[in-house]
Design a protein around this motif. Structure first.
Motif, PDB file in Angstrom:
ATOM      1  N   ARG A  41       2.184   7.401  -0.792  1.00 34.76           N
ATOM      2  CA  ARG A  41       2.771   7.800  -2.073  1.00 34.76           C
ATOM      3  C   ARG A  41       4.218   8.249  -1.922  1.00 34.76           C
TER       4      ARG A  41
ATOM      5  N   THR B 299       6.630  -0.226  -5.765  1.00 32.42           N
ATOM      6  CA  THR B 299       7.134  -0.803  -7.000  1.00 32.42           C
ATOM      7  C   THR B 299       7.777  -2.159  -6.713  1.00 32.42           C
TER       8      THR B 299
ATOM      9  N   CYS C 133      -4.515  -1.847  -1.338  1.00 36.26           N
ATOM     10  CA  CYS C 133      -3.137  -2.219  -1.662  1.00 36.26           C
ATOM     11  C   CYS C 133      -3.083  -2.983  -2.983  1.00 36.26           C
ATOM     12  N   GLU C 134      -1.866  -3.261  -3.443  1.00 36.15           N
ATOM     13  CA  GLU C 134      -1.699  -4.052  -4.656  1.00 36.15           C
ATOM     14  C   GLU C 134      -2.091  -5.508  -4.404  1.00 36.15           C
TER      15      GLU C 134
ATOM     16  N   SER D 165       6.652   4.821   3.815  1.00 37.06           N
ATOM     17  CA  SER D 165       6.938   6.205   4.159  1.00 37.06           C
ATOM     18  C   SER D 165       7.716   6.255   5.463  1.00 37.06           C
TER      19      SER D 165
ATOM     20  N   ASN E 138       0.830  -1.201   0.000  1.00 36.76           N
ATOM     21  CA  ASN E 138       0.000   0.000   0.000  1.00 36.76           C
ATOM     22  C   ASN E 138       0.868   1.256   0.000  1.00 36.76           C
ATOM     23  N   GLY E 139       2.178   1.080  -0.168  1.00 36.23           N
ATOM     24  CA  GLY E 139       3.108   2.195  -0.150  1.00 36.23           C
ATOM     25  C   GLY E 139       3.820   2.296   1.176  1.00 36.23           C
TER      26      GLY E 139
ATOM     27  N   ARG F 193       6.802   6.483  -0.930  1.00 36.53           N
ATOM     28  CA  ARG F 193       7.590   5.427  -1.574  1.00 36.53           C
ATOM     29  C   ARG F 193       6.608   4.455  -2.215  1.00 36.53           C
ATOM     30  N   PRO F 194       6.335   4.620  -3.487  1.00 35.34           N
ATOM     31  CA  PRO F 194       5.354   3.747  -4.150  1.00 35.34           C
ATOM     32  C   PRO F 194       5.778   2.284  -4.065  1.00 35.34           C
TER      33      PRO F 194
END
Length: 380
Positions: free
Chosen positions: A32, A37, A64-65, A15, A12-13, A34-35
């Motif tokens: 957002r 990836t 989340c992804e 931070s 979900n990113g 630290r995306p």
């Protein structure tokens, strides 16, 4: 016996601030920073692997992804680390899920662990086309696990249940090894499902007395089924060279909680159908005061994040002592996380794990390899 430690992949990113979300609430804007990836998540996974974590939990939900796809990609950038993939059984047929797990095992070298999440929020479930109520979702989970386990045993399955039906279901290739099933839930029906079907029962980080009650409850139910389960706990960690440094970091995170965000998140979580989530909310009551609810156990994360809302906060020695306190209750597996996840993996892996190793309660999963024990190169 060596304790087992897992880390967390923040899909979900990530931070330097707490990334909120979960249980029907969206991820906060800090996600957002630290995306999530594949490159960044793989960096976290490789760090966890080197430090001695056995696996990494990947969450599930609209916030989340997708856990299956993400871990499949990250697995190709790691060698040993297992992936505790959170999975909702109502979204995929049990036969397809059993096949997916079997494929994952072959393609990853046997590195799948399955975290079955029934789903505690009806409004989020409906967004995915699932209109069962909470108790029926748990009953479906039981049928799902019955089918999947028989398929993994190589059986041909015919089952006409209340919610699921399969005919002449079988797998062409069996998973090797069979993935272990992790599961959590605080409601009576959740306990019944755990006792019958799961390998590891997970609880969120409640104070030790409450955790002891849960363990006794599940052990009793499992004994009636002729089964023995292992137990794990889900916690965040903030560990530093001194207690003062750790609490200063906790206070820094707390100062970053916008009052309106806290109010909005708490209102959303108050509607949760999850009994475990309501137990988390009761630990802090939405207040910024009195957040140390047990020595070194801080409930501040739960002000802006659904699900796991407590953190172990203190010096490396203090955090190690709290871990041993939970282990004495019967907790064998610790699923941990911290913000940011890359840096906090090093703080814990180089600060706490060597102390546990020196006391003989933990050993690195790769032979005689040990964490360096050096000061981490991050400011935290």
């Amino acid at each position: 016996m060596s304790l087992t430690f897992h880390w967390f992949l923040p899909t979900n990113g990530d931070s330097r601030h707490v990334v909120g979300g979960g249980h029907g609430t969206p991820a906060t804007a800090s996600g957002r920073d630290r995306p999530p990836t594949v490159a960044y998540l793989s960096q976290i996974a490789r760090a966890a692997e080197d430090l001695g974590f056995v696996g990494a939990l990947t969450p599930t939900g609209a916030w989340c992804e997708d856990a299956w796809l993400t871990t499949a990609m990250v697995s190709q950038h790691t060698e040993r680390l297992k992936f505790l993939v959170a999975f909702r059984p109502g979204f995929v047929s049990p036969t397809l899920a059993a096949q997916m797990a079997s494929t994952f095992q072959r393609q990853s070298g046997g590195r799948l662990l399955l975290n079955v999440v029934t789903g505690g929020e009806s409004h989020e479930q409906r967004a995915y086309g699932d209109f069962l109520d909470k108790d029926d979702r748990y009953r479906r989970t039981g049928e799902f696990l019955e089918i999947v386990r028989e398929l993994w045993d190589g059986k041909t399955v015919d089952l006409a249940g209340e919610h699921l039906r399969v005919e002449d279901a079988k797998l062409a290739r069996l998973p090797d090894p069979v993935p272990e099933v992790y599961f959590g839930g605080s409601s009576p029906i959740a306990g019944e499902i755990a006792a019958k079907y799961v390998d590891v029962y997970l609880t969120w980080g409640e104070p030790p007395a409450q955790v002891a009650e849960k363990i006794a409850w599940i052990r009793g139910l499992a004994a009636k089924e002729g089964r023995t389960l292992r137990f794990g706990i889900r916690l965040h960690v903030i560990t530093r060279d001194t207690s003062a440094e750790a609490w200063a970091e906790a206070n820094r995170l707390l100062e970053g909680f916008d009052s309106e965000t806290v109010k909005s998140v708490q209102a959303g979580l108050a509607r949760s159908e999850s009994e475990g989530q309501q137990r988390m909310l009761a630990l802090h009551g939405g207040s910024r005061d009195g957040l140390e609810i047990h020595p070194n156990l801080w409930a501040g994360i739960g002000l802006v994040r659904g699900g796991a809302g407590t953190a172990l906060v203190g010096s490396h020695e203090e955090v190690a002592e709290r871990i041993k306190e939970y282990a004495a209750l019967g907790i064998e597996e610790f699923v941990l996380s911290g913000y940011p996840h890359l840096e906090e993996a090093y703080w814990f892996g180089e600060g706490v794990l060597p102390r546990l190793a020196a006391e003989g309660v933990w050993r690195h999963p790769v032979g005689d390899q040990k964490p360096a024990g050096a000061q981490v190169p991050f400011a935290g």
